[in-house]
Design a protein around this motif. Structure first.
Motif, PDB file in Angstrom:
ATOM      1  N   LEU A  39       9.055   1.812  -6.644  1.00  0.00           N
ATOM      2  CA  LEU A  39       8.197   2.855  -7.219  1.00  0.00           C
ATOM      3  C   LEU A  39       6.721   2.511  -7.095  1.00  0.00           C
ATOM      4  O   LEU A  39       6.316   1.394  -7.424  1.00  0.00           O
ATOM      5  N   CYS A  40       5.914   3.470  -6.660  1.00  0.00           N
ATOM      6  CA  CYS A  40       4.459   3.290  -6.717  1.00  0.00           C
ATOM      7  C   CYS A  40       4.027   3.526  -8.162  1.00  0.00           C
ATOM      8  O   CYS A  40       4.253   4.619  -8.707  1.00  0.00           O
ATOM      9  N   PRO A  41       3.402   2.531  -8.800  1.00  0.00           N
ATOM     10  CA  PRO A  41       3.041   2.690 -10.212  1.00  0.00           C
ATOM     11  C   PRO A  41       1.881   3.662 -10.422  1.00  0.00           C
ATOM     12  O   PRO A  41       1.609   4.055 -11.554  1.00  0.00           O
ATOM     13  N   VAL A  42       1.224   4.064  -9.345  1.00  0.00           N
ATOM     14  CA  VAL A  42       0.078   4.963  -9.496  1.00  0.00           C
ATOM     15  C   VAL A  42       0.491   6.427  -9.354  1.00  0.00           C
ATOM     16  O   VAL A  42       0.243   7.248 -10.237  1.00  0.00           O
ATOM     17  N   CYS A  43       1.178   6.758  -8.257  1.00  0.00           N
ATOM     18  CA  CYS A  43       1.526   8.182  -8.048  1.00  0.00           C
ATOM     19  C   CYS A  43       2.999   8.468  -8.313  1.00  0.00           C
ATOM     20  O   CYS A  43       3.402   9.630  -8.366  1.00  0.00           O
ATOM     21  N   GLY A  44       3.817   7.420  -8.445  1.00  0.00           N
ATOM     22  CA  GLY A  44       5.234   7.637  -8.730  1.00  0.00           C
ATOM     23  C   GLY A  44       6.094   7.846  -7.493  1.00  0.00           C
ATOM     24  O   GLY A  44       7.260   8.224  -7.598  1.00  0.00           O
ATOM     25  N   SER A  45       5.562   7.591  -6.295  1.00  0.00           N
ATOM     26  CA  SER A  45       6.379   7.781  -5.088  1.00  0.00           C
ATOM     27  C   SER A  45       7.509   6.762  -5.050  1.00  0.00           C
ATOM     28  O   SER A  45       7.359   5.611  -5.456  1.00  0.00           O
ATOM     29  N   ALA A  46       8.676   7.216  -4.529  1.00  0.00           N
ATOM     30  CA  ALA A  46       9.791   6.319  -4.254  1.00  0.00           C
ATOM     31  C   ALA A  46       9.705   5.897  -2.794  1.00  0.00           C
ATOM     32  O   ALA A  46       8.972   6.491  -1.998  1.00  0.00           O
TER      33      ALA A  46
ATOM     34  N   GLN B 116       0.844  -1.199   0.000  1.00  0.00           N
ATOM     35  CA  GLN B 116       0.000   0.000   0.000  1.00  0.00           C
ATOM     36  C   GLN B 116       0.875   1.243   0.000  1.00  0.00           C
ATOM     37  O   GLN B 116       1.777   1.377   0.830  1.00  0.00           O
ATOM     38  N   CYS B 117       0.586   2.130  -0.931  1.00  0.00           N
ATOM     39  CA  CYS B 117       1.291   3.417  -0.967  1.00  0.00           C
ATOM     40  C   CYS B 117       0.623   4.342   0.048  1.00  0.00           C
ATOM     41  O   CYS B 117      -0.589   4.550  -0.017  1.00  0.00           O
ATOM     42  N   ASN B 118       1.401   4.868   0.970  1.00  0.00           N
ATOM     43  CA  ASN B 118       0.812   5.739   2.000  1.00  0.00           C
ATOM     44  C   ASN B 118       0.702   7.191   1.531  1.00  0.00           C
ATOM     45  O   ASN B 118       0.296   8.053   2.288  1.00  0.00           O
ATOM     46  N   ILE B 119       1.047   7.445   0.266  1.00  0.00           N
ATOM     47  CA  ILE B 119       0.868   8.802  -0.264  1.00  0.00           C
ATOM     48  C   ILE B 119      -0.415   8.878  -1.093  1.00  0.00           C
ATOM     49  O   ILE B 119      -1.245   9.745  -0.878  1.00  0.00           O
ATOM     50  N   CYS B 120      -0.612   7.932  -2.026  1.00  0.00           N
ATOM     51  CA  CYS B 120      -1.848   7.980  -2.830  1.00  0.00           C
ATOM     52  C   CYS B 120      -2.901   7.003  -2.316  1.00  0.00           C
ATOM     53  O   CYS B 120      -4.040   7.036  -2.775  1.00  0.00           O
ATOM     54  N   GLY B 121      -2.511   6.121  -1.403  1.00  0.00           N
ATOM     55  CA  GLY B 121      -3.477   5.197  -0.805  1.00  0.00           C
ATOM     56  C   GLY B 121      -3.720   3.930  -1.609  1.00  0.00           C
ATOM     57  O   GLY B 121      -4.464   3.048  -1.176  1.00  0.00           O
TER      58      GLY B 121
HETATM   59 ZN   LIG Z   1       1.272   6.032  -4.670  1.00  0.00          ZN
END
Ligand SMILES: [Zn+2]
Length: 263
Positions: A66-73, A24-29
């Motif tokens: 890499l988060c494939p949705v928002c691009g967060s590292a 789970q990306c904690n930036i875009c959820g």
């Molecule tokens: Zn994300």
């Protein structure tokens, strides 16, 4: 032609479905399979004869980067954990981020309780074009919190940059200071090295001017009168690191300007 908001939202939704997974990306959820950069970056280090492997670097989850949705590292997600825990609405107000990362920057800008600015010397679209070693446009004590991530390894005089960071931070303020950190004893610095291939070999990137290790990074931060603490999975939890695809060995360096200390 620039993508419309509708186009961007549609792309995001498609990636969210295509890459659905256990993390789970904690930036875009988003719940996603994080993407690897192992082959690309590992191959580049090997090509230039860098003696370190990707696993040698302290905060680098290259297999789930890499988060494939928002691009967060992975490091963006680590900073978000810190921000969620320590930047409470009744506390920190004035925030400055150098060389901003788009996903985290969008989140910080969306927070109504923060007076958030971005700064960089080279990057387009920032609020303030600044040289981190000389920032006369910021008065002493202008900020309560800063993020200076993966900047110092590009700066010839990192001591001067750290003194400026200390000066613009209000007493009692804090800042995240992160660079690539290689194994202890590997610190390397040589201003005479300007050849891009040699920089890749010695400093792990063609535009880096040094390679830090843990103790050198901490001692340089302390030389500029900051106190420094190194937060890790014991602060945030092993399960939290795993869920958000942050390496279990990741370390977050937080510099603190003591309350009573005047410039
Ligand atoms: Zn994300």
């Amino acid at each position: 032609m620039p993508l419309s908001d509708t186009g961007r939202r549609a792309g995001r939704l498609i990636r969210r479905v295509y890459y659905v997974g256990p993390g789970q990306c904690n930036i875009c959820g988003s719940r996603v399979r994080f993407r690897s950069i192992s082959r690309m970056l590992g191959g580049t280090l090997a090509k230039y004869g860098c003696p370190y492997s990707l696993d040698d670097f302290e905060t680098l989850n290259h297999r789930r980067y890499l988060c494939p949705v928002c691009g967060s590292a992975d490091r963006d997600r680590l900073y978000k954990l810190y921000v969620d825990r320590f930047l409470q609405p009744d506390g920190v107000r004035r925030v400055l981020e150098f060389a901003p990362s788009a996903p985290l920057s969008a989140y910080l800008r969306s927070r109504a309780d923060l007076q958030y600015r971005t700064a960089d010397l080279m990057m387009a679209g920032v609020d303030d074009v600044v040289d981190i070693t000389d920032m006369p446009m910021y008065a002493d004590g202008s900020f309560d919190f800063f993020i200076c991530s993966h900047v110092l390894e590009h700066v010839s005089d990192d001591g001067r940059a750290l003194k400026e960071l200390y000066r613009i931070l209000a007493p009692g303020g804090r800042g995240i200071i992160m660079t690539p950190v290689a194994p202890e004893g590997s610190f390397d610095e040589d201003p005479a090295v300007t050849d891009e291939r040699e920089r890749w070999r010695r400093f792990a990137q063609g535009d880096h001017v040094r390679l830090y290790d843990h103790s050198t990074l901490c001692s340089r931060i302390r030389q500029s009168r900051f106190e420094v603490c190194a937060l890790d999975r014991r602060t945030f939890g092993r399960e939290t690191f795993t869920r958000h695809a942050i390496a279990l060995g990741a370390v977050l360096y937080v510099a603190h300007r003591p309350e009573a200390d005047a410039v």
